[in-house]
Design a protein around this motif. Structure first.
Motif, PDB file in Angstrom:
ATOM      1  N   ASN A  95      32.822   7.729 -26.941  1.00  0.00           N
ATOM      2  CA  ASN A  95      33.034   6.523 -27.743  1.00  0.00           C
ATOM      3  C   ASN A  95      34.419   5.919 -27.554  1.00  0.00           C
ATOM      4  OD1 ASN A  95      30.512   6.928 -28.900  1.00  0.00           O
ATOM      5  ND2 ASN A  95      31.310   7.892 -30.745  1.00  0.00           N
ATOM      6  N   HIS A  96      35.309   6.606 -26.840  1.00  0.00           N
ATOM      7  CA  HIS A  96      36.711   6.213 -26.820  1.00  0.00           C
ATOM      8  C   HIS A  96      37.288   6.253 -25.402  1.00  0.00           C
ATOM      9  CE1 HIS A  96      36.611   6.993 -31.189  1.00  0.00           C
ATOM     10  NE2 HIS A  96      35.999   8.124 -30.877  1.00  0.00           N
ATOM     11  N   ALA A  97      38.332   5.468 -25.194  1.00  0.00           N
ATOM     12  CA  ALA A  97      39.145   5.627 -23.991  1.00  0.00           C
ATOM     13  C   ALA A  97      39.974   6.897 -24.152  1.00  0.00           C
ATOM     14  CB  ALA A  97      40.062   4.425 -23.814  1.00  0.00           C
ATOM     15  N   PRO A  98      39.964   7.804 -23.171  1.00  0.00           N
ATOM     16  CA  PRO A  98      40.744   9.036 -23.295  1.00  0.00           C
ATOM     17  C   PRO A  98      42.221   8.792 -23.602  1.00  0.00           C
ATOM     18  CG  PRO A  98      39.194   9.240 -21.487  1.00  0.00           C
ATOM     19  CD  PRO A  98      39.101   7.816 -21.955  1.00  0.00           C
ATOM     20  N   LEU A  99      42.793   7.712 -23.083  1.00  0.00           N
ATOM     21  CA  LEU A  99      44.192   7.415 -23.364  1.00  0.00           C
ATOM     22  C   LEU A  99      44.415   7.216 -24.862  1.00  0.00           C
ATOM     23  CD1 LEU A  99      47.095   6.732 -22.540  1.00  0.00           C
ATOM     24  CD2 LEU A  99      46.343   4.365 -22.156  1.00  0.00           C
ATOM     25  N   VAL A 100      43.504   6.506 -25.525  1.00  0.00           N
ATOM     26  CA  VAL A 100      43.649   6.250 -26.957  1.00  0.00           C
ATOM     27  C   VAL A 100      43.629   7.569 -27.735  1.00  0.00           C
ATOM     28  CG1 VAL A 100      42.543   5.201 -28.974  1.00  0.00           C
ATOM     29  CG2 VAL A 100      42.685   3.930 -26.822  1.00  0.00           C
ATOM     30  N   GLN A 148      35.836  12.386 -18.258  1.00  0.00           N
ATOM     31  CA  GLN A 148      36.642  11.914 -19.392  1.00  0.00           C
ATOM     32  C   GLN A 148      37.544  13.029 -19.917  1.00  0.00           C
ATOM     33  OE1 GLN A 148      33.304  10.773 -21.786  1.00  0.00           O
ATOM     34  NE2 GLN A 148      33.532   8.604 -21.345  1.00  0.00           N
ATOM     35  N   LEU A 149      37.005  14.242 -19.972  1.00  0.00           N
ATOM     36  CA  LEU A 149      37.797  15.395 -20.404  1.00  0.00           C
ATOM     37  C   LEU A 149      38.968  15.627 -19.453  1.00  0.00           C
ATOM     38  CD1 LEU A 149      38.283  17.952 -22.112  1.00  0.00           C
ATOM     39  CD2 LEU A 149      36.642  19.136 -20.603  1.00  0.00           C
ATOM     40  N   ALA A 150      38.700  15.578 -18.158  1.00  0.00           N
ATOM     41  CA  ALA A 150      39.772  15.792 -17.172  1.00  0.00           C
ATOM     42  C   ALA A 150      40.855  14.735 -17.323  1.00  0.00           C
ATOM     43  CB  ALA A 150      39.184  15.778 -15.766  1.00  0.00           C
ATOM     44  N   GLU A 151      40.453  13.477 -17.516  1.00  0.00           N
ATOM     45  CA  GLU A 151      41.438  12.412 -17.691  1.00  0.00           C
ATOM     46  C   GLU A 151      42.279  12.643 -18.938  1.00  0.00           C
ATOM     47  OE1 GLU A 151      41.668   7.608 -18.644  1.00  0.00           O
ATOM     48  OE2 GLU A 151      39.789   8.454 -17.879  1.00  0.00           O
ATOM     49  N   LEU A 152      41.615  13.001 -20.041  1.00  0.00           N
ATOM     50  CA  LEU A 152      42.337  13.237 -21.286  1.00  0.00           C
ATOM     51  C   LEU A 152      43.366  14.343 -21.125  1.00  0.00           C
ATOM     52  CD1 LEU A 152      42.713  12.911 -24.364  1.00  0.00           C
ATOM     53  CD2 LEU A 152      40.775  14.484 -24.673  1.00  0.00           C
ATOM     54  N   ARG A 153      42.982  15.412 -20.453  1.00  0.00           N
ATOM     55  CA  ARG A 153      43.895  16.552 -20.310  1.00  0.00           C
ATOM     56  C   ARG A 153      45.114  16.210 -19.465  1.00  0.00           C
ATOM     57  NH1 ARG A 153      40.234  21.651 -18.775  1.00  0.00           N
ATOM     58  NH2 ARG A 153      42.035  22.856 -19.524  1.00  0.00           N
ATOM     59  N   THR A 154      44.959  15.305 -18.512  1.00  0.00           N
ATOM     60  CA  THR A 154      46.117  14.931 -17.694  1.00  0.00           C
ATOM     61  C   THR A 154      47.145  14.140 -18.493  1.00  0.00           C
ATOM     62  OG1 THR A 154      45.102  12.878 -16.885  1.00  0.00           O
ATOM     63  CG2 THR A 154      44.716  14.873 -15.597  1.00  0.00           C
ATOM     64  N   TYR A 155      46.711  13.461 -19.540  1.00  0.00           N
ATOM     65  CA  TYR A 155      47.686  12.724 -20.366  1.00  0.00           C
ATOM     66  C   TYR A 155      48.607  13.697 -21.109  1.00  0.00           C
ATOM     67  CZ  TYR A 155      45.024   8.472 -19.477  1.00  0.00           C
ATOM     68  OH  TYR A 155      44.408   7.404 -18.872  1.00  0.00           O
ATOM     69  N   VAL A 167      49.573   5.897 -15.639  1.00  0.00           N
ATOM     70  CA  VAL A 167      49.613   5.624 -17.073  1.00  0.00           C
ATOM     71  C   VAL A 167      49.929   6.929 -17.785  1.00  0.00           C
ATOM     72  CG1 VAL A 167      48.312   4.799 -19.071  1.00  0.00           C
ATOM     73  CG2 VAL A 167      47.908   3.789 -16.818  1.00  0.00           C
ATOM     74  N   ARG A 168      50.834   6.876 -18.727  1.00  0.00           N
ATOM     75  CA  ARG A 168      51.245   8.080 -19.452  1.00  0.00           C
ATOM     76  C   ARG A 168      51.077   7.862 -20.955  1.00  0.00           C
ATOM     77  NH1 ARG A 168      57.114   8.887 -17.014  1.00  0.00           N
ATOM     78  NH2 ARG A 168      57.076  10.879 -18.163  1.00  0.00           N
ATOM     79  N   ALA A 169      50.842   8.942 -21.674  1.00  0.00           N
ATOM     80  CA  ALA A 169      50.598   8.872 -23.119  1.00  0.00           C
ATOM     81  C   ALA A 169      51.872   9.255 -23.873  1.00  0.00           C
ATOM     82  CB  ALA A 169      49.466   9.818 -23.509  1.00  0.00           C
ATOM     83  N   PHE A 170      52.377   8.318 -24.650  1.00  0.00           N
ATOM     84  CA  PHE A 170      53.529   8.570 -25.526  1.00  0.00           C
ATOM     85  C   PHE A 170      53.192   8.064 -26.935  1.00  0.00           C
ATOM     86  CE2 PHE A 170      55.427   7.739 -21.274  1.00  0.00           C
ATOM     87  CZ  PHE A 170      55.946   8.997 -21.024  1.00  0.00           C
ATOM     88  N   PRO A 171      53.187   8.954 -27.943  1.00  0.00           N
ATOM     89  CA  PRO A 171      53.336  10.410 -27.865  1.00  0.00           C
ATOM     90  C   PRO A 171      52.080  11.048 -27.262  1.00  0.00           C
ATOM     91  CG  PRO A 171      53.755   9.595 -30.099  1.00  0.00           C
ATOM     92  CD  PRO A 171      53.070   8.501 -29.340  1.00  0.00           C
TER      93      PRO A 171
END
Length: 344
Positions: A95-100, A148-155, A167-171
């Protein structure tokens, strides 16, 4: 993340942690505001009674469930407690973008260090029409969950990326947030095993798949930097009261909720009724038994006996308990009874 695995044939309920799964029920005649007050009250009591985690479930387009903005509710619960772990049981990742999700949980972990869990599911937690309203396209679905899981974990850990991170996740980046996979079948069990991740199984609505999924998870588990041994948490409905008769009465709210779902009648959680006979057909009764047959309902003595048997069957490392009870005081009492059983 390192969790102690206490696998063993003689484990007792005193040997494992117990946690709470909350759907923030909206009661017939009530409001979401009241639901959130009840959620905070239950979380505070759960913390005092020694429960390990307090997880919130994501559902959408359901008048009986107030936890659709799951991350927001997690923050509210964490802000009103002090030490209990708080997390998602779970976030429905398609349901979501992994970055969010990385940013949201990075924010939560930054606000409440070492207290946040990220449990992930691949089901929509709703119907197809609502899924489209959430996602705005038909391309993203459960089949993409591993990617999607792999992408989320890389953030959280850019070293897991195969190429250059654009693209990087802060925080989020660099934070050690335990990620769990949730499931009601063998798919997530196998993926959790392959990735060396903790696994939570939804036995509270999929009891017949519990043992096969746990067997898959333990058989194919590969140790990882996050987890050395398999760690399985099992969801279970527990409705405890001072007598078997009172518990059976309280359980009719849960039965009505699932009956209404089968009939596609979306209504708030209903008050208990004296009997379900005459309210369901034989087919509907059998269908509910398929989904709710693993529920543990009864007096302290009955609950203890059934919990012991359930633990013997599953060899769970932890149990997470759902209690869809209409009356808030009765719901508190149910969790209090369970806490007393565990400690005795």
């Amino acid at each position: 993340m390192k969790e102690d695995d206490s696998m063993g044939s003689h484990k007792s309920i005193k040997d494992i942690p117990f946690s709470v799964l909350d759907l923030a029920p909206i009661l017939a005649g009530g409001t979401p505001s009241e639901s959130f007050r009840n959620t905070v009250d239950l979380a505070q009591h759960a913390e005092r009674w020694g429960y390990n985690r307090y997880w919130i479930a994501e559902h959408h387009n359901m008048p009986a469930i107030a936890s659709s903005a799951t991350s927001v509710v997690i923050g509210h619960v964490a802000a009103n407690t002090s030490k209990i772990r708080v997390g998602s049981g779970g976030i429905m990742l398609p349901n979501h973008a992994p970055l969010v999700i990385a940013e949201q949980f990075g924010t939560l972990e930054s606000m409440f260090p070492c207290r946040i869990d990220l449990g992930l599911g691949r089901a929509p937690g709703t119907d197809q029409t609502t899924s489209y309203a959430l996602r705005r396209n038909h391309k993203q679905d459960a089949q993409d969950f591993p990617e999607q899981l792999a992408e989320l974990r890389t953030y959280f850990d850019p070293s897991m990326a195969r190429g250059k991170i654009r693209v990087r996740a802060f925080p989020g980046e660099g934070l050690d947030i335990p990620i769990w996979l949730l499931g009601s079948s063998g798919f997530s069990a196998e993926l959790a095993a392959k990735e060396g991740m903790p696994f939570a199984f939804a036995s509270h609505f999929s009891p017949n798949n519990t043992l096969p999924a746990l067997q898959v998870y333990r058989r194919f588990f590969e140790p990882s930097e996050f987890l050395e041994k398999p760690y399985a948490m099992v969801g279970v409905n527990v409705i405890a009261a001072d007598t078997d008769e009172e518990a059976q009465l309280l359980a009719t709210s849960l039965q009505q909720q699932f009956l209404n779902l089968i009939r596609n009648q979306l209504v708030p959680l209903q008050p208990p009724v004296e009997s379900m006979e005459g309210r369901w057909t034989e087919y509907e009764k059998a269908a509910l038994q398929q989904q709710l047959g693993g529920s543990i309902i009864g007096s302290p003595e009955t609950v203890r006996e059934k919990l012991d048997h359930f633990l013997e069957e599953t060899e769970a490392d932890e149990m997470i308990v759902a209690s869809q009870i209409y009356n808030h005081k009765a719901r508190l009492r149910s969790y209090e009874i369970l806490a007393e059983i565990i400690k005795s």
